[in-house]
Design a protein around this motif. Structure first.
Motif, mmCIF file in Angstrom:
data_model
loop_
_atom_site.group_PDB
_atom_site.id
_atom_site.type_symbol
_atom_site.label_atom_id
_atom_site.label_comp_id
_atom_site.label_asym_id
_atom_site.label_seq_id
_atom_site.Cartn_x
_atom_site.Cartn_y
_atom_site.Cartn_z
ATOM 1 N N ILE A 256 0.814 -1.203 0.000
ATOM 2 C CA ILE A 256 0.000 0.000 0.000
ATOM 3 C C ILE A 256 0.856 1.264 0.000
ATOM 4 C CG2 ILE A 256 -1.787 1.289 1.239
ATOM 5 C CD1 ILE A 256 -2.619 -1.355 2.533
ATOM 6 N N GLY A 257 0.593 2.124 -0.971
ATOM 7 C CA GLY A 257 1.124 3.477 -0.935
ATOM 8 C C GLY A 257 0.098 4.358 -0.245
ATOM 9 N N ASP A 258 0.538 5.319 0.559
ATOM 10 C CA ASP A 258 -0.386 6.149 1.331
ATOM 11 C C ASP A 258 0.234 7.525 1.506
ATOM 12 O OD1 ASP A 258 -2.317 7.160 3.027
ATOM 13 O OD2 ASP A 258 -1.612 6.063 4.784
ATOM 14 N N ILE A 259 -0.273 8.515 0.760
ATOM 15 C CA ILE A 259 0.244 9.873 0.880
ATOM 16 C C ILE A 259 -0.917 10.857 0.855
ATOM 17 C CG2 ILE A 259 2.502 9.384 -0.149
ATOM 18 C CD1 ILE A 259 1.485 10.567 -2.771
ATOM 19 N N CYS A 260 -0.641 12.073 1.269
ATOM 20 C CA CYS A 260 -1.614 13.161 1.182
ATOM 21 C C CYS A 260 -0.926 14.355 0.526
ATOM 22 C CB CYS A 260 -2.136 13.545 2.565
ATOM 23 S SG CYS A 260 -3.411 14.830 2.521
ATOM 24 N N ARG A 261 -1.623 14.987 -0.420
ATOM 25 C CA ARG A 261 -1.111 16.155 -1.125
ATOM 26 C C ARG A 261 -2.169 17.254 -1.135
ATOM 27 N NH1 ARG A 261 2.811 14.105 0.089
ATOM 28 N NH2 ARG A 261 4.469 13.206 -1.183
ATOM 29 N N MET A 262 -1.723 18.480 -1.427
ATOM 30 C CA MET A 262 -2.599 19.647 -1.352
ATOM 31 C C MET A 262 -2.740 20.313 -2.723
ATOM 32 S SD MET A 262 -3.633 19.734 1.745
ATOM 33 C CE MET A 262 -4.549 21.247 1.461
ATOM 34 N N GLY A 263 -3.987 20.610 -3.062
ATOM 35 C CA GLY A 263 -4.274 21.357 -4.273
ATOM 36 C C GLY A 263 -4.951 22.670 -3.932
ATOM 37 N N VAL A 264 -4.927 23.599 -4.875
ATOM 38 C CA VAL A 264 -5.625 24.869 -4.707
ATOM 39 C C VAL A 264 -6.157 25.288 -6.072
ATOM 40 C CG1 VAL A 264 -3.492 26.216 -4.994
ATOM 41 C CG2 VAL A 264 -5.470 27.237 -3.816
ATOM 42 N N LEU A 265 -7.357 25.849 -6.074
ATOM 43 C CA LEU A 265 -7.989 26.277 -7.321
ATOM 44 C C LEU A 265 -7.598 27.725 -7.585
ATOM 45 C CD1 LEU A 265 -9.742 25.468 -9.657
ATOM 46 C CD2 LEU A 265 -11.766 25.995 -8.299
ATOM 47 N N GLY A 266 -6.631 27.926 -8.464
ATOM 48 C CA GLY A 266 -6.014 29.222 -8.669
ATOM 49 C C GLY A 266 -4.746 29.322 -7.846
ATOM 50 N N GLU A 267 -3.972 30.356 -8.072
ATOM 51 C CA GLU A 267 -2.692 30.491 -7.373
ATOM 52 C C GLU A 267 -2.899 30.680 -5.869
ATOM 53 O OE1 GLU A 267 0.361 30.140 -8.463
ATOM 54 O OE2 GLU A 267 -0.346 29.705 -10.497
ATOM 55 N N PRO A 268 -2.077 30.040 -5.037
ATOM 56 C CA PRO A 268 -2.225 30.188 -3.583
ATOM 57 C C PRO A 268 -1.819 31.592 -3.129
ATOM 58 C CG PRO A 268 -0.229 28.973 -4.090
ATOM 59 C CD PRO A 268 -0.953 29.150 -5.393
ATOM 60 N N ASP A 269 -2.530 32.133 -2.159
ATOM 61 C CA ASP A 269 -2.152 33.430 -1.603
ATOM 62 C C ASP A 269 -1.051 33.243 -0.561
ATOM 63 O OD1 ASP A 269 -3.431 32.656 0.837
ATOM 64 O OD2 ASP A 269 -5.350 33.392 0.069
ATOM 65 N N THR A 270 -0.577 34.351 -0.035
ATOM 66 C CA THR A 270 0.543 34.314 0.913
ATOM 67 C C THR A 270 0.208 33.501 2.154
ATOM 68 O OG1 THR A 270 1.301 36.477 0.139
ATOM 69 C CG2 THR A 270 2.131 35.720 2.280
ATOM 70 N N GLU A 271 -1.020 33.635 2.645
ATOM 71 C CA GLU A 271 -1.406 32.894 3.843
ATOM 72 C C GLU A 271 -1.336 31.394 3.602
ATOM 73 O OE1 GLU A 271 -4.841 32.984 7.279
ATOM 74 O OE2 GLU A 271 -5.505 33.114 5.181
ATOM 75 N N LEU A 272 -1.821 30.928 2.459
ATOM 76 C CA LEU A 272 -1.776 29.494 2.155
ATOM 77 C C LEU A 272 -0.348 28.999 2.032
ATOM 78 C CD1 LEU A 272 -4.710 28.957 -0.396
ATOM 79 C CD2 LEU A 272 -4.630 28.346 2.040
ATOM 80 N N GLY A 324 3.039 -1.103 4.938
ATOM 81 C CA GLY A 324 3.494 -2.263 4.183
ATOM 82 C C GLY A 324 2.348 -2.948 3.487
ATOM 83 N N LEU A 325 2.101 -4.205 3.881
ATOM 84 C CA LEU A 325 0.970 -4.946 3.327
ATOM 85 C C LEU A 325 -0.353 -4.459 3.899
ATOM 86 C CD1 LEU A 325 2.287 -8.615 3.161
ATOM 87 C CD2 LEU A 325 1.379 -7.301 1.257
ATOM 88 N N ILE A 326 -0.313 -3.865 5.082
ATOM 89 C CA ILE A 326 -1.497 -3.235 5.647
ATOM 90 C C ILE A 326 -1.109 -1.859 6.146
ATOM 91 C CG2 ILE A 326 -2.465 -5.466 6.346
ATOM 92 C CD1 ILE A 326 -1.807 -4.694 9.250
ATOM 93 N N SER A 327 -2.109 -1.002 6.313
ATOM 94 C CA SER A 327 -1.864 0.301 6.919
ATOM 95 C C SER A 327 -1.759 0.118 8.424
ATOM 96 C CB SER A 327 -3.020 1.240 6.575
ATOM 97 O OG SER A 327 -2.784 2.526 7.091
ATOM 98 N N HIS A 328 -0.837 0.849 9.020
ATOM 99 C CA HIS A 328 -0.610 0.764 10.467
ATOM 100 C C HIS A 328 -0.100 -0.621 10.869
ATOM 101 C CE1 HIS A 328 -2.433 4.672 11.680
ATOM 102 N NE2 HIS A 328 -3.072 4.499 10.540
ATOM 103 N N GLU A 329 1.069 -0.988 10.329
ATOM 104 C CA GLU A 329 1.725 -2.197 10.811
ATOM 105 C C GLU A 329 3.015 -1.797 11.502
ATOM 106 O OE1 GLU A 329 2.177 -4.696 7.364
ATOM 107 O OE2 GLU A 329 4.162 -3.963 6.930
ATOM 108 N N ALA A 330 3.758 -2.772 12.020
ATOM 109 C CA ALA A 330 4.978 -2.482 12.769
ATOM 110 C C ALA A 330 5.981 -1.728 11.888
ATOM 111 C CB ALA A 330 5.599 -3.782 13.265
ATOM 112 N N PRO A 331 6.731 -0.780 12.475
ATOM 113 C CA PRO A 331 6.798 -0.480 13.904
ATOM 114 C C PRO A 331 5.621 0.371 14.388
ATOM 115 C CG PRO A 331 8.280 0.969 12.700
ATOM 116 C CD PRO A 331 7.738 -0.014 11.694
#
Length: 400
Positions: A256-272, A324-331
């Motif tokens: 399992i691959g598991d990632i999170c990414r961020m998108g924005v509709l239009g250019e991000p402002d300074t705060e973002l 690995g083969l499952i989410s939340h395995e050792a360690p």
């Protein structure tokens, strides 16, 4: 990197991602005379990559369920058996299993466990300690095994199997690297193709199609838009200037691959830009402590210390877990955060081949759910971040 069958499909013991010596040592330490594995992920691992496609997305059939069983007797590799569904005889004809005893004679849980008991008796294990997976053994199967072997002691061996899987081999890491890269590509394509008025349901379906196109098995998508912190699919639409948090798991031949990414509709402002920079700073502080000999406790302390320095610390959260083969395995690194288990490996020194998921989440009251999650492996020299590209704001220009 395209394969019709798993590149880990073992045809001999030399192809396995573990050694019989390591399995024997784990069983001896636990006082186990035999092992009966019945979870699909552990059967897949112990067989060396194989999983029966007919039951890959289901278990129930007729009045029972699919219950594959991998049986190993400590110090007796020649008595290793795989107790399979009757239809798996066709898989054996195409690519023979390496196990000395292949028994494709079963349809349900009771007949499988009855046959397992008969095999153990023939091999001289009518008593002693037999390990099994408590959370992956149906009651009728357990009853059949216990009744057939009344002199034996049935004990949970789930942790022994989890520990066996903890250090990944190069072929396993290659699959995790590739799965993560394909998810990253799918997320970028999804964000850039979505725009003004796209609903959460539509965006999730687009991601499913993008991952499927890249030969991943789509697992899930947790999605937020705008100032909402709700990650479920809905008819909510994406609007100009709003953020998108897209968190997905997809697997490649079980890994399992598991990632999170961020998108924005239009250019991000300074705060973002500043908000995502605050999240990224926590991630980088944690990464700096990931190396052989360091510990999860050190990594967590570093991430949390950086988190507290941020302007939005009260809205921020840091978490890390094994993959690995499952989410939340050792360690297992953190206690009850958010999954209910103990962080029993927090003080265990990191070793090459361990795989971690490192994630920082900022639930901003007005700008929304801002998160980065990365898959990180331990190498001999330090660490490698999988899917490390496009970790800043991914911009969709389809705002009109």
């Amino acid at each position: 990197m395209m394969h019709d069958i798993s590149p880990l499909h073992a045809t001999s013991v030399d192809d396995l991602p573990y050694s019989m010596a390591a399995l024997d040592a784990a069983m001896e330490a636990a006082g186990l005379d035999a092992l009966v594995a019945t979870s699909k992920h552990n059967v897949r691992y112990l067989l060396g990559g194989y999983q029966f496609i007919f039951f890959s997305a289901m278990d129930a059939i007729g009045q029972s369920r699919y219950l594959p069983a991998f049986v190993y007797l400590r110090g007796q590799p020649d008595n290793t058996g795989y107790f399979a569904n009757k239809m798996e005889i066709h898989e054996h004809k195409v690519t023979p299993f390496w196990v000395p005893h292949f028994r494709p004679d079963h349809w349900g849980s009771v007949d499988t466990m009855t046959a397992v008991a008969e095999h153990l008796q023939k091999c001289g294990v009518a008593s002693g300690r037999i390990g099994f997976e408590t959370v992956f053994m149906p009651k009728d199967g357990y009853d059949a095994l216990a009744q057939a072997l009344p002199q034996s002691s049935l004990v949970d061996a789930s942790m022994e199997l989890t520990r066996l899987r903890m250090i990944k081999t190069k072929p396993e890491l290659d699959l995790l690297r590739e799965a993560t890269a394909r998810i990253s590509e799918s997320m970028q394509a999804t964000i850039q193709a979505s725009g003004q008025g796209s609903s959460k349901h539509q965006i999730i379906e687009r991601l499913r199609q993008e991952e499927t196109r890249r030969e991943l098995a789509f697992e899930y998508c947790l999605l937020t838009l705008g100032d909402s912190h709700i990650r479920a699919g809905s008819d909510q639409t994406w609007n100009k200037g709003e953020v998108m948090s897209i968190d997905s798991g997809g697997n490649l031949f079980g890994y399992i691959g598991d990632i999170c990414r961020m998108g924005v509709l239009g250019e991000p402002d300074t705060e973002l830009v500043d908000l995502l920079g605050e999240v990224e700073a926590v991630q980088q502080a944690a990464f700096a402590c990931i190396a052989p000999g360091r510990t999860g406790a050190e990594m967590i302390a570093a991430g949390e210390a950086e988190l507290r320095r941020g302007a939005n610390a009260k809205h921020n959260d840091f978490f890390a877990h094994g993959m690995g083969l499952i989410s939340h395995e050792a360690p297992f690194l953190m206690t009850n955060h958010p999954v209910a288990y103990e962080g029993i490996d927090a003080e265990r020194p990191f070793e090459p081949g361990m795989v971690l998921s490192v994630e920082t989440t900022l639930q901003h009251p007005s700008r929304g759910y801002i998160k980065l999650e990365d898959t990180v492996i331990l190498t001999d020299e330090g660490h490698e971040v999988f899917g490390g590209d496009e970790r800043g704001w991914i911009v969709s220009t389809q705002a009109d």
